[in-house]
Motif scaffolding. Structure first.
Motif, PDB file in Angstrom:
ATOM      1  N   TYR A   1       0.818  -1.212   0.000  1.00 47.42           N
ATOM      2  CA  TYR A   1       0.000   0.000   0.000  1.00 47.42           C
ATOM      3  C   TYR A   1       0.850   1.259   0.000  1.00 47.42           C
ATOM      4  CZ  TYR A   1      -4.177  -2.756   0.773  1.00 47.42           C
ATOM      5  OH  TYR A   1      -5.216  -3.617   0.626  1.00 47.42           O
ATOM      6  N   ASP A   2       2.136   1.135   0.295  1.00 47.04           N
ATOM      7  CA  ASP A   2       3.029   2.297   0.298  1.00 47.04           C
ATOM      8  C   ASP A   2       3.261   2.833  -1.106  1.00 47.04           C
ATOM      9  OD1 ASP A   2       3.236   2.056   3.023  1.00 47.04           O
ATOM     10  OD2 ASP A   2       5.093   0.884   2.924  1.00 47.04           O
ATOM     11  N   THR A   3       3.152   1.983  -2.107  1.00 47.31           N
ATOM     12  CA  THR A   3       3.431   2.415  -3.473  1.00 47.31           C
ATOM     13  C   THR A   3       2.189   2.899  -4.208  1.00 47.31           C
ATOM     14  OG1 THR A   3       3.176   0.160  -4.284  1.00 47.31           O
ATOM     15  CG2 THR A   3       5.406   0.865  -3.650  1.00 47.31           C
ATOM     16  N   LEU A   4       1.014   2.775  -3.599  1.00 50.43           N
ATOM     17  CA  LEU A   4      -0.203   3.229  -4.263  1.00 50.43           C
ATOM     18  C   LEU A   4      -0.236   4.755  -4.303  1.00 50.43           C
ATOM     19  CD1 LEU A   4      -2.934   0.859  -2.835  1.00 50.43           C
ATOM     20  CD2 LEU A   4      -1.847   0.777  -5.063  1.00 50.43           C
ATOM     21  N   ILE A   5      -0.786   5.276  -5.377  1.00 52.10           N
ATOM     22  CA  ILE A   5      -0.873   6.725  -5.569  1.00 52.10           C
ATOM     23  C   ILE A   5      -2.343   7.133  -5.465  1.00 52.10           C
ATOM     24  CG2 ILE A   5      -0.515   8.607  -7.185  1.00 52.10           C
ATOM     25  CD1 ILE A   5       1.729   6.939  -8.441  1.00 52.10           C
ATOM     26  N   ASP A   6      -2.595   8.114  -4.648  1.00 47.39           N
ATOM     27  CA  ASP A   6      -3.944   8.654  -4.528  1.00 47.39           C
ATOM     28  C   ASP A   6      -4.087   9.747  -5.591  1.00 47.39           C
ATOM     29  OD1 ASP A   6      -6.414   9.524  -3.854  1.00 47.39           O
ATOM     30  OD2 ASP A   6      -5.867  10.253  -1.857  1.00 47.39           O
ATOM     31  N   PHE A   7      -4.734   9.392  -6.698  1.00 42.44           N
ATOM     32  CA  PHE A   7      -4.822  10.325  -7.823  1.00 42.44           C
ATOM     33  C   PHE A   7      -5.620  11.567  -7.476  1.00 42.44           C
ATOM     34  CE2 PHE A   7      -3.851   6.401 -10.210  1.00 42.44           C
ATOM     35  CZ  PHE A   7      -2.712   6.852 -10.860  1.00 42.44           C
ATOM     36  N   ALA A   8      -6.628  11.434  -6.647  1.00 42.28           N
ATOM     37  CA  ALA A   8      -7.428  12.600  -6.262  1.00 42.28           C
ATOM     38  C   ALA A   8      -6.577  13.580  -5.466  1.00 42.28           C
ATOM     39  CB  ALA A   8      -8.636  12.156  -5.446  1.00 42.28           C
ATOM     40  N   ALA A   9      -5.769  13.070  -4.548  1.00 36.67           N
ATOM     41  CA  ALA A   9      -4.907  13.941  -3.747  1.00 36.67           C
ATOM     42  C   ALA A   9      -3.842  14.606  -4.612  1.00 36.67           C
ATOM     43  CB  ALA A   9      -4.247  13.150  -2.619  1.00 36.67           C
ATOM     44  N   GLU A  10      -3.277  13.847  -5.539  1.00 36.34           N
ATOM     45  CA  GLU A  10      -2.267  14.416  -6.437  1.00 36.34           C
ATOM     46  C   GLU A  10      -2.870  15.497  -7.323  1.00 36.34           C
ATOM     47  OE1 GLU A  10       1.030  13.913  -6.505  1.00 36.34           O
ATOM     48  OE2 GLU A  10       0.756  12.659  -4.743  1.00 36.34           O
ATOM     49  N   ARG A  11      -4.078  15.265  -7.799  1.00 38.89           N
ATOM     50  CA  ARG A  11      -4.752  16.270  -8.636  1.00 38.89           C
ATOM     51  C   ARG A  11      -5.026  17.534  -7.824  1.00 38.89           C
ATOM     52  NH1 ARG A  11      -9.941  17.936 -10.194  1.00 38.89           N
ATOM     53  NH2 ARG A  11     -10.054  18.474 -12.394  1.00 38.89           N
ATOM     54  N   GLU A  12      -5.504  17.367  -6.587  1.00 35.14           N
ATOM     55  CA  GLU A  12      -5.745  18.524  -5.727  1.00 35.14           C
ATOM     56  C   GLU A  12      -4.462  19.308  -5.495  1.00 35.14           C
ATOM     57  OE1 GLU A  12      -7.861  17.959  -2.075  1.00 35.14           O
ATOM     58  OE2 GLU A  12      -9.266  16.569  -3.025  1.00 35.14           O
ATOM     59  N   ARG A  13      -3.357  18.611  -5.271  1.00 40.43           N
ATOM     60  CA  ARG A  13      -2.077  19.278  -5.036  1.00 40.43           C
ATOM     61  C   ARG A  13      -1.642  20.075  -6.273  1.00 40.43           C
ATOM     62  NH1 ARG A  13       1.741  15.130  -3.692  1.00 40.43           N
ATOM     63  NH2 ARG A  13       0.518  14.958  -1.796  1.00 40.43           N
ATOM     64  N   ARG A  14      -1.800  19.475  -7.458  1.00 41.13           N
ATOM     65  CA  ARG A  14      -1.425  20.179  -8.697  1.00 41.13           C
ATOM     66  C   ARG A  14      -2.293  21.411  -8.905  1.00 41.13           C
ATOM     67  NH1 ARG A  14      -1.739  15.214 -11.092  1.00 41.13           N
ATOM     68  NH2 ARG A  14      -3.503  15.929 -12.324  1.00 41.13           N
ATOM     69  N   ILE A  15      -3.604  21.268  -8.684  1.00 40.42           N
ATOM     70  CA  ILE A  15      -4.516  22.403  -8.859  1.00 40.42           C
ATOM     71  C   ILE A  15      -4.177  23.488  -7.850  1.00 40.42           C
ATOM     72  CG2 ILE A  15      -6.916  23.126  -8.607  1.00 40.42           C
ATOM     73  CD1 ILE A  15      -7.713  20.454  -9.857  1.00 40.42           C
TER      74      ILE A  15
END
Length: 52
Positions: free
Chosen positions: A3-17
């Motif tokens: 689970y350490d390597t999973l990426i939370d795409f919603a969180a990454e998108r929020e960070r980019r925005i």
């Protein structure tokens, strides 16, 4: 799979925005500072007190 390597795409998108909005905000602040510098505020000199 760990689970350490999973990426939370919603969180990454929020960070980019957030980063995009922050960059735009910094650009606007810089433009305003060039037009109306905040550090150039003049302090009123203390004069003689008015007589009553």
């Amino acid at each position: 799979m760990s689970y350490d390597t999973l990426i939370d795409f919603a969180a990454e998108r929020e960070r980019r925005i957030h980063d995009l909005h922050e960059k735009r905000l910094q650009d606007v602040r810089l433009a305003f500072e060039q037009v109306l510098p905040l550090s150039a505020r003049k302090k009123k000199a203390k004069g003689k007190p008015k007589k009553r």
